[in-house]
Design a protein around this motif. Structure first.
Motif, PDB file in Angstrom:
ATOM      1  N   VAL A  61       0.856  -1.182   0.000  1.00  0.00           N
ATOM      2  CA  VAL A  61       0.000   0.000   0.000  1.00  0.00           C
ATOM      3  C   VAL A  61       0.891   1.231   0.000  1.00  0.00           C
ATOM      4  CG1 VAL A  61      -1.768   1.308   1.224  1.00  0.00           C
ATOM      5  CG2 VAL A  61      -1.841  -1.198   1.228  1.00  0.00           C
ATOM      6  N   ASP A  62       0.638   2.115  -0.925  1.00  0.00           N
ATOM      7  CA  ASP A  62       1.311   3.408  -0.986  1.00  0.00           C
ATOM      8  C   ASP A  62       0.404   4.421  -0.302  1.00  0.00           C
ATOM      9  OD1 ASP A  62       2.398   5.856  -1.597  1.00  0.00           O
ATOM     10  OD2 ASP A  62       2.850   5.370  -3.685  1.00  0.00           O
ATOM     11  N   TRP A  63       0.683   4.725   0.955  1.00  0.00           N
ATOM     12  CA  TRP A  63      -0.209   5.594   1.718  1.00  0.00           C
ATOM     13  C   TRP A  63      -0.094   7.052   1.293  1.00  0.00           C
ATOM     14  CZ3 TRP A  63      -3.982   3.266   3.895  1.00  0.00           C
ATOM     15  CH2 TRP A  63      -3.830   1.969   4.412  1.00  0.00           C
ATOM     16  N   ASP A  64       1.016   7.435   0.684  1.00  0.00           N
ATOM     17  CA  ASP A  64       1.126   8.806   0.185  1.00  0.00           C
ATOM     18  C   ASP A  64       0.209   9.033  -1.010  1.00  0.00           C
ATOM     19  OD1 ASP A  64       3.012   9.517   2.087  1.00  0.00           O
ATOM     20  OD2 ASP A  64       4.694   8.838   0.851  1.00  0.00           O
ATOM     21  N   LEU A 121      -2.238   6.919  -1.722  1.00  0.00           N
ATOM     22  CA  LEU A 121      -3.500   6.226  -1.417  1.00  0.00           C
ATOM     23  C   LEU A 121      -3.834   5.222  -2.520  1.00  0.00           C
ATOM     24  CD1 LEU A 121      -5.666   9.139   0.051  1.00  0.00           C
ATOM     25  CD2 LEU A 121      -4.343   7.404   1.263  1.00  0.00           C
ATOM     26  N   GLN A 122      -2.862   4.368  -2.794  1.00  0.00           N
ATOM     27  CA  GLN A 122      -3.017   3.340  -3.814  1.00  0.00           C
ATOM     28  C   GLN A 122      -2.444   2.017  -3.306  1.00  0.00           C
ATOM     29  OE1 GLN A 122      -0.851   4.781  -7.203  1.00  0.00           O
ATOM     30  NE2 GLN A 122      -2.541   6.076  -7.944  1.00  0.00           N
ATOM     31  N   SER A 123      -2.979   0.921  -3.855  1.00  0.00           N
ATOM     32  CA  SER A 123      -2.419  -0.402  -3.592  1.00  0.00           C
ATOM     33  C   SER A 123      -1.765  -0.932  -4.852  1.00  0.00           C
ATOM     34  CB  SER A 123      -3.516  -1.371  -3.141  1.00  0.00           C
ATOM     35  OG  SER A 123      -3.950  -1.078  -1.836  1.00  0.00           O
ATOM     36  N   SER A 130      -6.826   0.781  -8.107  1.00  0.00           N
ATOM     37  CA  SER A 130      -7.551   1.848  -7.416  1.00  0.00           C
ATOM     38  C   SER A 130      -9.044   1.577  -7.330  1.00  0.00           C
ATOM     39  CB  SER A 130      -7.298   3.186  -8.111  1.00  0.00           C
ATOM     40  OG  SER A 130      -7.686   3.135  -9.472  1.00  0.00           O
ATOM     41  N   GLY A 179      -9.790  -0.532  -4.117  1.00  0.00           N
ATOM     42  CA  GLY A 179      -9.456  -0.069  -2.779  1.00  0.00           C
ATOM     43  C   GLY A 179      -8.095  -0.537  -2.310  1.00  0.00           C
ATOM     44  N   PHE A 180      -8.001  -0.803  -1.002  1.00  0.00           N
ATOM     45  CA  PHE A 180      -6.725  -1.126  -0.366  1.00  0.00           C
ATOM     46  C   PHE A 180      -6.603  -2.634  -0.129  1.00  0.00           C
ATOM     47  CE2 PHE A 180      -7.559   3.273   0.937  1.00  0.00           C
ATOM     48  CZ  PHE A 180      -6.400   3.873   0.475  1.00  0.00           C
ATOM     49  N   THR A 218      -9.441  -7.009  -0.648  1.00  0.00           N
ATOM     50  CA  THR A 218      -9.273  -5.568  -0.610  1.00  0.00           C
ATOM     51  C   THR A 218     -10.444  -4.949   0.122  1.00  0.00           C
ATOM     52  OG1 THR A 218     -10.428  -5.168  -2.705  1.00  0.00           O
ATOM     53  CG2 THR A 218      -8.055  -5.601  -2.836  1.00  0.00           C
ATOM     54  N   GLU A 265     -14.100   1.524   1.324  1.00  0.00           N
ATOM     55  CA  GLU A 265     -14.935   2.124   2.373  1.00  0.00           C
ATOM     56  C   GLU A 265     -15.211   1.082   3.445  1.00  0.00           C
ATOM     57  OE1 GLU A 265     -18.228   3.866   0.297  1.00  0.00           O
ATOM     58  OE2 GLU A 265     -17.027   5.543  -0.425  1.00  0.00           O
TER      59      GLU A 265
END
Length: 829
Positions: free
Chosen positions: A555-558, A560-562, A579, A582-583, A599, A602
């Motif tokens: 997960v790239d939290w900067d 907001l992508q997996s 995308s 989700g995560f 994944t 929400e």
């Protein structure tokens, strides 16, 4: 003047750390099967009640997906199917296996739990270096907690011990009278804080004193042993400082100290003492004083704080003091290091800081025109946060009388460990004994080389637990030579490729004594090979297929992508855009070696798969997190396999499904009434579905009923396997709520390999077991670990990963750090 800081660093930065054992007791007999609640899973149940594998023979070679918990508390999905050739005979390994001795580390190491610690170092008149503390391995060799560097090589102190060494506690201080006569103070890490002073000579061990508290330092002065610390001596009631003249104990000349004495600095006929006292030798002097052989001189340090822990002299004879003190703890946020200008003390360019609070200095040494500073601090040259002039410092820094503060070269690299290191900083107050837990404890200057001792597992490329040295701008490993052990735990293991290669991932900074990037490691008989550095993402899961394709879910939290990354042989590449889904939370592989993911979008979770070209949605509408995703080993249609999801949810669409649900290839089905407590892990094997859940308390503090330590869905009902009748021993402290739990499961045929937190009340094998279809059997006598998180199976054995310190029991006990391997025993021709 305000009161000194007495709040603990632990309370400031580590309140989030909660350690719990999540297990429960089981009845003597498995529960009777209960009727399904009308939502029976049609999984092709055989006559035996065990689900079939979709009409095909079970895969005899698949490694079941990893469902252990990742670093962030999210269970992973684990080890992929690596092909039939990678499956061992688990029974054969258990009966004929031995622990692989190659996974030791440099420096020293110890049992699981409290971090190995070197508390003190000393030098003999001939130049040997002595180190002591809390440890029991020097590389792969068992050792007393006293080691010696002689002729350039470290070895266990070669003497006959006529006195029993305190079990697991070791020694807190050492002094050398000559090459063959030493004094040591025994250490009490976990008990009532008491001990003895021993004299070690060629004739044996002689107990010369006993005390309550802890000794921090000792030194021979004109043939007499000066002993200092936070203690009271039983023989004459001395507090903080006592002297052994060879026949009897004496108070300090002129009169006793009135509080702890933490430091002794001997220079010719002069002995400086530093501590928390206000009176010593019959004179008044806060924290620092000097004895010249005939009289005491006051070096009054009137600043508030817990005391002076370190003293040294500069090249010009200037006296420097470090400890925990400040002009104003609540305002300055910096302090703890000063020099004597001939009249008074003055702080060195602001001092050291933890960010908002003053830091702590535990030792000082002056060399090559610079003051070398160690302790517990994050910044020097002023308060850290919001100060552009402050310099970052990882508990080590340099100061020059001409240029002020500077960073100690190469000391800012991250340090990983498999042991628990208490977050004490030394400013917690004199009753807490925190000074003995600060990461940097002691320096020793030997020519141009500075030995640095404490709890640090590595500094730059010097990966040697608890002991390194610095000379000519380079850090060097000390203690034992490195094995293939890890600085940090392998919390992910996977097996794949034609050679069934073991792959590892985790918070690992060094492997086999070499620095490695944030990456995946491959093991061979030559050691660990790191693949290329992973991107700056949180990587949660690892899988390798039979073709050797390596996949990492991150997960790239900067952004907001997996991403699912794959190794091309030259670089990590993303499989594509995730995308819309989700995560990612965990990953497994299907029988064709393709990634499947759970994944979250929400408040809902879903299952998606990689087709070879894109990620397709398989199932949706799970109303909570999914902690485990596991695919049935064999399916008639590999594109539409059966699988199980488990987590913290109650429904899948309109279907009531409490924490676990089964996908039959086209739709979800419930597994009876589901699981009564939250899921730790679940897996799908040839003999059915297995799940492990947490021990939880309900209303009124009553344990939630029907918790499954290791439950098996037999096609009709959930059956608890982990019972005393099946060989699972009762947990330690069961009367007080002690329980067992499993964090990772791998199913092979009717066998389940399981690791977790297993601490039997009878002191039996811990943390690693196999259920062979009838009984639980320990794996090689168990492992000693803070956490056991990962399992991998290869033709030659069982691999276990996590915060592991040792493997085996009794005569088979060995150090095995970060990873352990029970391998087939070598046969003699």
């Amino acid at each position: 003047m305000r009161t000194p800081l007495i709040d603990t660093w632990t309370r400031r930065i580590a309140a989030f750390l909660v350690v719990g054992l999540v297990f429960t007791a089981c009845s003597d007999d498995p529960p009777e099967p209960v009727p399904d609640a009308g939502t029976e899973v049609d999984a092709g149940t055989e006559d035996s009640g065990v689900p079939d594998a979709g009409g095909n023979e079970p895969d005899a070679g698949g490694n079941e997906p990893d469902a252990g918990t990742d670093d962030g508390g999210v269970p992973d999905s684990g080890t992929p199917d690596a092909g039939a050739s990678c499956e061992p005979s688990v029974t054969d390994i258990l009966e004929n296996g031995e622990w692989d001795p190659r996974f030791s580390i440099a420096g020293v190491s110890g049992m699981d739990g409290h971090v190995p610690h070197i508390y003190d170092v000393a030098k003999t008149p001939s130049g040997d270096i002595i180190a002591t503390g809390y440890f029991r391995w020097l590389g792969a060799q068992a050792t007393t907690p006293l080691i010696r560097r002689h002729d350039g090589k470290w070895q266990s102190e070669p003497r006959t011990w006529t006195q029993e060494i305190p079990g697991g506690a070791g020694f807190s201080a050492v002094a050398a009278k000559d090459d063959s006569t030493l004094a040591v103070a025994t250490n009490d890490t976990f008990g009532e804080r008491s001990g003895e002073v021993w004299e070690l000579s060629p004739e044996g061990v002689r107990v010369i004193g006993s005390f309550t508290g802890l000794v921090r330092t000792m030194a021979y002065v004109r043939g007499e042993l000066w002993v200092a610390g936070q203690f009271q001596l039983a023989e004459n009631g001395a507090i903080g400082l006592a002297i052994w003249d060879g026949q009897a104990w004496k108070l300090p000349p002129g009169g006793p100290a009135d509080a702890p004495v933490y430091e002794l600095l001997v220079d010719g006929d002069n002995v400086w003492v530093g501590g928390a006292f206000s009176r010593v030798g019959g004179i008044s002097s806060n924290k620092v004083a000097r004895w010249n052989g005939s009289a005491w001189t006051a070096y009054n340090l009137p600043l508030p704080g817990n005391g002076v822990f370190a003293l040294t002299l500069g090249d010009d004879g200037t006296l420097y003091a470090g400890g925990t003190f400040a002009y104003d703890f609540n305002v300055d946020g910096v302090g703890s290091i000063a020099r004597w200008n001939g009249v008074r003390w003055e702080m060195l360019n602001g001092g050291v800081s933890t960010g908002f609070y003053p830091g702590v200095v535990t030792d000082l040494v002056f060399n090559a025109g610079k003051l070398h500073v160690g302790g517990c601090f994050n910044y020097v040259n002023g308060q850290g946060y919001g100060n552009p002039l402050a310099l970052q410092a990882n508990a080590l820094a340099l100061w020059s009388p001409d240029t002020g503060w500077e960073q100690w070269p190469q000391s800012e690299t991250p340090n990983r460990t498999v042991w628990y290191a208490p977050f004490f900083c030394g400013d917690e107050g004199p009753t807490a004994f925190p000074l003995w837990e600060v990461p940097v404890q002691r320096f020793l200057l030997d020519g141009e080389r500075i030995y640095v001792a404490g709890t640090r597992p590595s500094t730059d490329d010097a990966a040697s637990q608890s002991l390194v040295s610095y000379e000519a701008g380079q850090w060097r490993a000390e203690g034992a030579e490195p094995g293939f052990g890890l600085t940090g735990g392998a919390t992910r293991l996977a097996v794949g490729g034609a050679q069934c290669t073991v792959h590892a991932m985790g918070a690992i900074s060094h492997a086999g004594g070499q620095r490695v990037p944030h990456t995946v490691l491959q093991f061979s008989d030559a050691g660990w090979k790191p693949l290329g550095e992973l991107p700056a993402m949180e990587c949660l899961d690892l899988a390798v297929n039979a073709q050797g394709d390596v996949y990492v879910a991150c997960v790239d939290w900067d952004a907001l992508q997996s991403h699912v990354l794959t190794w091309t042989g030259d670089a990590w590449e993303s499989l594509g855009d995730l995308s819309a889904h989700g995560f990612v939370s965990n990953m497994t592989l299907d029988s064709l070696g393709r990634p499947w993911l759970s994944t979250s979008v929400e408040a809902y979770s879903r299952v998606v798969r990689w087709t070879g070209e894109q990620f397709d949605l398989v199932a949706d509408g799970i109303d909570g997190p999914v902690y485990a995703l596991s695919i049935r080993p064999e399916n008639e249609d590999p594109d539409h396999p059966a699988f199980v999801v488990a987590g913290e949810f109650t429904h899948v669409g309109e279907l009531p499904a409490r924490r676990i649900a089964h996908w039959n290839g086209t739709a979800f089905e419930a597994l009876g009434d589901g699981l009564s407590t939250s899921v730790i892990t679940a897996t799908y094997g040839p003999a059915g579905i297995y799940a492990s859940t947490n021990h939880e308390m309900g209303p009124g503090g009553v344990p939630v009923a029907d918790r499954l330590m290791l439950g098996h869905w037999n096609g009709t009902a959930w059956v608890e396997l982990a019972t005393p009748a099946n060989g699972m021993p009762p947990p330690l402290g069961e009367e007080q709520g002690g329980v067992h739990s499993f964090r990772k499961l791998v199913a092979v045929g009717n066998t389940v390999v399981a690791v977790g937190t297993i601490a039997p009340a009878d002191g039996g094998p811990t943390h690693a077991y196999v259920f062979n279809g009838e009984r639980f059997l320990p794996i090689g006598g168990g492992i000693n670990a803070l956490t056991a998180d990962a399992i991998a199976l290869t033709p030659d054995g069982i691999w276990l990963g996590g915060n592991i310190a040792e493997a085996g029991r009794g005569e088979s006990l060995i150090p095995s750090v970060g990873i352990a391997h029970l391998r087939k025993r070598a046969t003699t021709p």
